[in-house]
Design an enzyme around this catalytic site. Structure first.
Site, PDB file in Angstrom:
ATOM      1  CB  SER A 116      -1.004  -0.177   1.275  1.00  0.00           C
ATOM      2  OG  SER A 116      -1.828   0.847   1.056  1.00  0.00           O
ATOM      3  CG  HIS A 117       0.785   3.676   3.504  1.00  0.00           C
ATOM      4  ND1 HIS A 117      -0.318   2.415   3.801  1.00  0.00           N
ATOM      5  CD2 HIS A 117       1.248   4.005   4.639  1.00  0.00           C
ATOM      6  CE1 HIS A 117      -0.069   2.295   5.109  1.00  0.00           C
ATOM      7  NE2 HIS A 117       0.875   3.151   5.488  1.00  0.00           N
ATOM      8  CG  ASP A 285      -2.698   4.021  -1.422  1.00  0.00           C
ATOM      9  OD1 ASP A 285      -3.370   4.052  -2.051  1.00  0.00           O
ATOM     10  OD2 ASP A 285      -2.737   3.299  -0.292  1.00  0.00           O
ATOM     11  CG  ASP A 287      -3.230  -0.284  -2.038  1.00  0.00           C
ATOM     12  OD1 ASP A 287      -2.840   0.973  -1.529  1.00  0.00           O
ATOM     13  OD2 ASP A 287      -3.754  -1.196  -1.524  1.00  0.00           O
ATOM     14  CG  ASP A 289      -6.330   1.175  -0.613  1.00  0.00           C
ATOM     15  OD1 ASP A 289      -5.305   1.859  -0.799  1.00  0.00           O
ATOM     16  OD2 ASP A 289      -6.342   0.244   0.088  1.00  0.00           O
ATOM     17  NE  ARG A 290      -3.447   4.499   3.210  1.00  0.00           N
ATOM     18  CZ  ARG A 290      -3.099   4.629   4.128  1.00  0.00           C
ATOM     19  NH1 ARG A 290      -2.586   5.950   4.502  1.00  0.00           N
ATOM     20  NH2 ARG A 290      -2.876   3.571   5.283  1.00  0.00           N
ATOM     21  CE  LYS A 386      -7.313   2.647   2.552  1.00  0.00           C
ATOM     22  NZ  LYS A 386      -7.105   1.200   3.649  1.00  0.00           N
TER      23      LYS A 386
HETATM   24  C1  VG1 Z   1      -3.196   2.313   8.439  1.00  0.00           C
HETATM   25  C2  VG1 Z   1      -4.608   3.252   8.579  1.00  0.00           C
HETATM   26  C3  VG1 Z   1      -5.846   2.562   8.458  1.00  0.00           C
HETATM   27  C4  VG1 Z   1      -5.792   1.966   7.016  1.00  0.00           C
HETATM   28  C5  VG1 Z   1      -4.734   0.958   6.925  1.00  0.00           C
HETATM   29  C6  VG1 Z   1      -4.256   0.288   5.783  1.00  0.00           C
HETATM   30  O1  VG1 Z   1      -3.324   1.305   9.318  1.00  0.00           O
HETATM   31  O2  VG1 Z   1      -4.308   3.868   9.763  1.00  0.00           O
HETATM   32  O3  VG1 Z   1      -6.803   3.293   8.556  1.00  0.00           O
HETATM   33  O4  VG1 Z   1      -7.055   1.100   6.861  1.00  0.00           O
HETATM   34  O5  VG1 Z   1      -3.475   1.628   7.136  1.00  0.00           O
HETATM   35  O6  VG1 Z   1      -4.491   1.127   4.521  1.00  0.00           O
HETATM   36  P1  VG1 Z   1      -2.251   1.529  10.597  1.00  0.00           P
HETATM   37  O7  VG1 Z   1      -2.655   0.053  11.421  1.00  0.00           O
HETATM   38  O8  VG1 Z   1      -0.903   1.473  10.075  1.00  0.00           O
HETATM   39  O9  VG1 Z   1      -2.926   2.701  11.434  1.00  0.00           O
HETATM   40  V1  VG1 Z   1      -3.647   1.058   3.315  1.00  0.00           V
HETATM   41  O10 VG1 Z   1      -4.069   2.073   2.231  1.00  0.00           O
HETATM   42  O11 VG1 Z   1      -1.890   0.881   3.771  1.00  0.00           O
HETATM   43  O12 VG1 Z   1      -4.312  -0.796   2.691  1.00  0.00           O
HETATM   44 CO    CO Z   2      -3.451   1.571   0.313  1.00  0.00          CO
END
Ligand code: VG1
Ligand code: CO
Length: 559
Positions: A116-117, A285, A287, A289-290, A386
């Site tokens: 992801s990010h 981001d 992937d 979704d953000r 998302k």
């Molecule tokens: C983070 C965010 C959470 C989100 C998750 C996955 O998790 O706070 O709201 O659902 O990333 O997003 P954490 O446990 O690091 O706070 V993604 O776009 O990285 O799949």
């Molecule tokens: Co993501």
């Protein structure tokens, strides 16, 4: 082609425990012999009797090691009796696109190759995520099972001679151990684009972007997976000029950047928007979704506000006219702006723990239409993830309909509902021991009944504790209970302080501190969020002793 699979002996690796969203580790960890294979075997085994004859979707955000991982998955799926794989061309599918494809073709689930990010490249992170048949992230019951299996794995099944050209759209048939096995390479964007056309009024958005007073927009994919989606959907279908698509070539290391759409890591977008040439800007981001949304002159919309504004303008989106609005939800640390909209409209509102997997049951039960997280996640029940581009199209629909600026729409919203002022401080790569100690102390503090009623002050502001706990959630649909989801301190005026440890990092700990306060005084609505929240930030730092325990004076990222 007729092939035979084999079994390879292996030993368990420690720590194959999926976090908030899949298993995320440094690329080097996944590259160790058998590491990726072990996790894939456990993921497939967790499907139980559904595995034999199943169809799965496979794709990822194009990051380094993605192609190798897809190759491994193909060989292992074949050997484990999967009957068909739908794979995005070149292994590319955004996370929302995987969810869309799973649902459209009614497959048994999907495997997403993404962290992801988190940064990518040979020294960055890799990740593997499993989604179930509803298209959403596997719930804890499934990920716990995968983790349990990973502790005792002794062998995995693989068909090493099976290789597929993923660069062309084509269907490949094999016979493996006497069973039929099919790999279909699908267009990465087509199905998702079709879904967006069903949800939104493409004609109205096209008019907004190309008509006589065309809105000039800039969309920055941060070199993640969204490039091809932006080019196809926003440029080709909706008519935005090619120059609207920035950093839209997907790169395995995201160009060395941090594919996280916030004010720090998407500074390039912020700077561009500050020039005042664009009326709308967004970043995604890795992937896809953000999303982060900015108005003219880089007017920043918090994700909590973005959710609330969409919630208050659902009639601008044809999809919701068809389905009706069922209910709203947000993750616990997300500011309660959407709650006020829900109340005004007489809709149900749910507060769930952090992570998209908690929204799935509510959507499947027909009680949830729109939801979001403060971490730049917004989405609806059109899929079970998302969806960054969906959020952008939702905003463009609202702009097309209301014929106002982004800032004008937000200002009107605040005037009507008041403003939930919000900020999040991230302290990345803190040593785990002091971070754990801080959380343990906070847990003790909120567990002590005498904490309620205590007052804290900074300057002339005084806050009295009304409620304090470690957030616990009971799923209203299946009754499952999820404990210890974050320290929550709520004051008498409704202001909140929340602390959690991130579950998506790959090394050390990331402390997240969330501050949220409500302002309804019309004269103060436009204040600077950081200024407005300063007293609560100081109080949060005092209560948690964050600086003293971690030695960190300043956060890595402020949102
Ligand atoms: C983070 C965010 C959470 C989100 C998750 C996955 O998790 O706070 O709201 O659902 O990333 O997003 P954490 O446990 O690091 O706070 V993604 O776009 O990285 O799949
Ligand atoms: Co993501």
């Amino acid at each position: 082609m007729t092939l035979t699979s084999s079994e390879v002996e292996t030993k368990p690796f420690e720590g194959q425990k999926p976090g908030t969203s899949g298993l995320r580790k440094n690329v080097k960890v996944f590259q160790q012999g058998n590491y990726t294979e072990n996790f894939i075997q456990c993921t497939l085994d967790a499907l139980g009797e559904k595995l034999a004859g199943s169809t799965l979707v496979v794709g990822g955000d194009g990051r380094f090691f993605g192609k190798e991982a897809v190759g491994i998955i193909v060989q292992m799926a074949a050997a484990n009796g999967v009957s068909k794989l739908l794979i995005g061309q070149n292994g590319i599918l955004s996370t929302p696109a995987v969810s869309c494809v799973i649902r459209k073709y009614g497959t048994d689930g999907g495997i997403i190759l993404t962290a992801s990010h988190n940064p990518g490249g040979p020294n960055g992170d890799f990740g593997i995520k499993f989604n179930i048949a509803n298209g959403g992230p596997a719930p804890s019951g499934v990920t716990d099972k995968i983790f349990e299996l990973s502790k005792s794995i002794t062998k995995y099944k693989i068909c090493k001679d099976l290789n597929v050209d993923l660069s062309k759209l084509d269907t490949h048939d094999f016979t493996v151990d006497g069973r039929k096995f099919t790999v279909q390479v699908i267009d990465s964007v087509e199905d998702y684009c079709g879904l967006m056309k069903e949800i939104f009024d493409f004609g109205a958005i096209k008019e907004l972007l190309t008509g006589p007073s065309a809105l000039n927009i800039t969309l920055n994919a941060l070199h993640g997976v969204m490039g091809p989606y932006v080019k196809r959907i926003v440029c080709q279908e909706l008519g935005a000029p090619e120059t609207s698509a920035v950093n839209c070539v997907t790169l395995p290391d995201f160009g060395g950047g941090h594919p996280d759409p916030n004010l720090t890591y998407a500074a390039e977008l912020v700077d561009e928007m500050k020039k005042g040439n664009h009326g709308f800007g967004a970043a995604f981001d890795g992937d896809g979704d953000r999303n982060m949304i900015l108005g003219k002159n880089a007017f920043f919309i918090t994700p909590s506000d973005s959710l609330a504004v969409i919630a208050a303008n659902m009639e601008c989106i044809p999809y919701f006219k068809k389905t009706g609005v069922r209910g709203y939800a947000r993750s616990m640390p997300t500011a309660g702006a959407v709650d006020r909209v829900a109340k005004a409209l007489g809709k149900e509102i749910f507060e769930v723990p952090t992570g998209w997997k908690f929204f799935g049951n509510l959507m499947d039960a027909g009680r949830l239409s729109l939801c979001g997280e403060e971490s730049f996640g917004t989405g609806s029940d059109h899929i079970r993830e998302k969806d960054g581009l969906w959020a952008v199209l939702a905003w463009l629909s609202i702009l097309a309909n209301r014929k106002q600026s982004v800032e004008g729409i937000v200002q009107d919203h605040w005037k009507k509902f008041g403003r939930n002022v919000f900020t999040r401080y991230d302290y990345e790569e803190v040593d785990s021991a002091p971070a754990d100690k801080m959380m343990a102390k906070l847990n003790d503090l909120v567990g002590d009944p005498s904490f309620v009623g205590k007052s804290f002050s900074h300057g002339d502001k005084v806050y009295k504790v009304a409620l304090a706990d470690n957030f616990e959630y009971t799923d209203p649909i299946d009754g499952s209970v999820t404990k210890k989801q974050g320290i929550r301190i709520v004051f008498e005026d409704g202001s909140r302080i929340v602390f959690r440890l991130s579950g998506t990092g790959s090394s050390g700990a990331t402390i997240r501190m969330y501050i949220d306060s409500y302002e309804s005084d019309q004269a103060k609505l436009n204040g600077d969020a950081q200024e407005m929240l300063k007293p609560l930030v100081e109080i949060a730092l005092q209560i948690s002793q964050l600086r003293e325990l971690t030695g960190r004076e300043k956060p890595t990222v402020i949102t």
